[in-house]
Motif scaffolding. Structure first.
Motif, PDB file in Angstrom:
ATOM      1  N   UNK A   1      60.586  80.983 -39.109  1.00  0.00           N
ATOM      2  CA  UNK A   1      59.750  82.023 -38.482  1.00  0.00           C
ATOM      3  C   UNK A   1      59.403  83.106 -39.505  1.00  0.00           C
ATOM      4  N   UNK A   2      60.377  83.455 -40.326  1.00  0.00           N
ATOM      5  CA  UNK A   2      60.148  84.469 -41.365  1.00  0.00           C
ATOM      6  C   UNK A   2      59.082  83.971 -42.349  1.00  0.00           C
ATOM      7  N   UNK A   3      59.188  82.701 -42.724  1.00  0.00           N
ATOM      8  CA  UNK A   3      58.183  82.112 -43.623  1.00  0.00           C
ATOM      9  C   UNK A   3      56.800  82.205 -42.962  1.00  0.00           C
ATOM     10  N   UNK A   4      56.716  81.838 -41.690  1.00  0.00           N
ATOM     11  CA  UNK A   4      55.423  81.840 -40.981  1.00  0.00           C
ATOM     12  C   UNK A   4      54.840  83.256 -40.935  1.00  0.00           C
ATOM     13  N   UNK A   5      55.698  84.239 -40.715  1.00  0.00           N
ATOM     14  CA  UNK A   5      55.224  85.628 -40.666  1.00  0.00           C
ATOM     15  C   UNK A   5      54.749  86.085 -42.049  1.00  0.00           C
ATOM     16  N   UNK A   6      55.543  85.755 -43.071  1.00  0.00           N
ATOM     17  CA  UNK A   6      55.194  86.172 -44.440  1.00  0.00           C
ATOM     18  C   UNK A   6      53.873  85.562 -44.899  1.00  0.00           C
TER      19      UNK A   6
ATOM     20  N   UNK B   1      60.811  91.588 -35.285  1.00  0.00           N
ATOM     21  CA  UNK B   1      59.561  90.822 -35.486  1.00  0.00           C
ATOM     22  C   UNK B   1      59.876  89.326 -35.556  1.00  0.00           C
ATOM     23  N   UNK B   2      60.949  88.983 -36.245  1.00  0.00           N
ATOM     24  CA  UNK B   2      61.332  87.566 -36.342  1.00  0.00           C
ATOM     25  C   UNK B   2      61.800  87.078 -34.964  1.00  0.00           C
ATOM     26  N   UNK B   3      62.614  87.881 -34.282  1.00  0.00           N
ATOM     27  CA  UNK B   3      63.101  87.489 -32.942  1.00  0.00           C
ATOM     28  C   UNK B   3      61.944  87.231 -31.987  1.00  0.00           C
ATOM     29  N   UNK B   4      60.879  88.011 -32.135  1.00  0.00           N
ATOM     30  CA  UNK B   4      59.752  87.872 -31.219  1.00  0.00           C
ATOM     31  C   UNK B   4      58.994  86.561 -31.378  1.00  0.00           C
ATOM     32  N   UNK B   5      59.052  85.955 -32.564  1.00  0.00           N
ATOM     33  CA  UNK B   5      58.261  84.739 -32.783  1.00  0.00           C
ATOM     34  C   UNK B   5      59.097  83.476 -32.934  1.00  0.00           C
ATOM     35  N   UNK B   6      60.409  83.647 -33.081  1.00  0.00           N
ATOM     36  CA  UNK B   6      61.214  82.476 -33.435  1.00  0.00           C
ATOM     37  C   UNK B   6      61.232  81.374 -32.364  1.00  0.00           C
ATOM     38  N   UNK B   7      61.167  81.744 -31.087  1.00  0.00           N
ATOM     39  CA  UNK B   7      61.203  80.701 -30.056  1.00  0.00           C
ATOM     40  C   UNK B   7      59.981  79.790 -30.131  1.00  0.00           C
TER      41      UNK B   7
END
Ligand code: DC
Length: 230
Positions: free
Chosen positions: A43-48, A99-105
């Motif tokens: 998820x962090x990779x996707x956000x970055x 921010x990561x928690x919000x998208x990880x699911x």
């Protein structure tokens, strides 16, 4: 001769799975693997890389990029557990942000992402002597695990714990937002079509709404010792 086992800890978010898993791994001298951290790393990779936001999710690009996403764990002696690295960068702190928690699911619901991470998890656990926590460890990753635990607590208790943790990290969030995030994640985790969060028949439930950390630890350690003797 000591026979090593696999301990699978699944359950709802913010039930203290990681804390308990870490303590048990330490007591048994086992390796601890936080599989949630692996989904958070993706998820962090996707956000970055701007692959996901409130408005869009470029799932196709994420799937294409999976070969370039390398997740490792490196043991941190001072902290007493293995920290997660993404392409060589320690991201243990970054992956805990809201921010990561919000998208990880959403990321964890992508079958290709799960396939990659499950394969890595099985490889890590093949020599046993491992405590792994997540959502599908007892059901998918290691259905043959000798000891399976399913942890739960009420959404309000979990949100309160998570809220206090975030305050401690100086995150500017409200209890209401954290409760909504907990409820949203429960829904996505339990209703997704690939490897939804389920309690397998052979898993032992630990509802820790009213249990202290020590009580949970002792309960699980006794279960593990029994399995090791049998
Ligand atoms: O345990 P956690 O809150 O750090 O997990 C982050 C997210 O990853 C959560 O939404 C569920 C998902 N997850 C999963 O689908 N399968 C796992 N084995 C571990 C976590």
């Amino acid at each position: 001769m000591k026979k090593d086992i696999i301990i699978a800890i699944d359950g709802h978010s913010s039930t203290g799975k990681s804390t308990l898993a870490k303590e048990i791994a330490k007591a048994l001298n086992y390796i601890y693997i936080d599989t949630g951290a692996m989904y958070r790393a993706v998820a962090y990779y996707a956000l970055q890389n701007n692959l996901i936001s409130d408005q869009h999710f470029d799932k196709a690009q994420l799937i294409k990029d999976l070969d370039q996403i390398h997740i490792d764990f490196k043991y941190n002696k001072d902290k007493g557990f293995a920290e997660v690295y993404l392409n060589g960068q320690n991201i243990e702190k970054e992956i805990r942000q809201m921010t990561v928690s919000n998208f990880v699911s959403e990321i964890a619901a992508v079958p290709e992402v799960r396939e990659k991470l499950v394969a890595q998890q099985r490889k890590i656990g093949q020599s046993k002597g491992i405590v792994m926590d997540g959502r599908d460890i007892g059901s998918v990753v290691f259905p043959e695990a000798e000891l399976k635990v399913f942890m739960t607590a009420s959404p309000e208790v979990r949100a309160k714990r998570r809220f206090l943790e975030l305050l401690d990290q100086n995150e500017d969030v409200s209890y209401k937002a954290v409760l909504e995030n907990v409820q949203k994640r429960d829904k996505i985790d339990s209703e997704r079509s690939t490897s939804p969060l389920i309690k397998t028949e052979d898993a032992i439930i630990i509802d820790n709404s009213n249990l202290t950390r020590i009580q949970q630890f002792e309960k699980l350690l006794n279960l593990a010792k029994k399995k090791l003797k049998s």
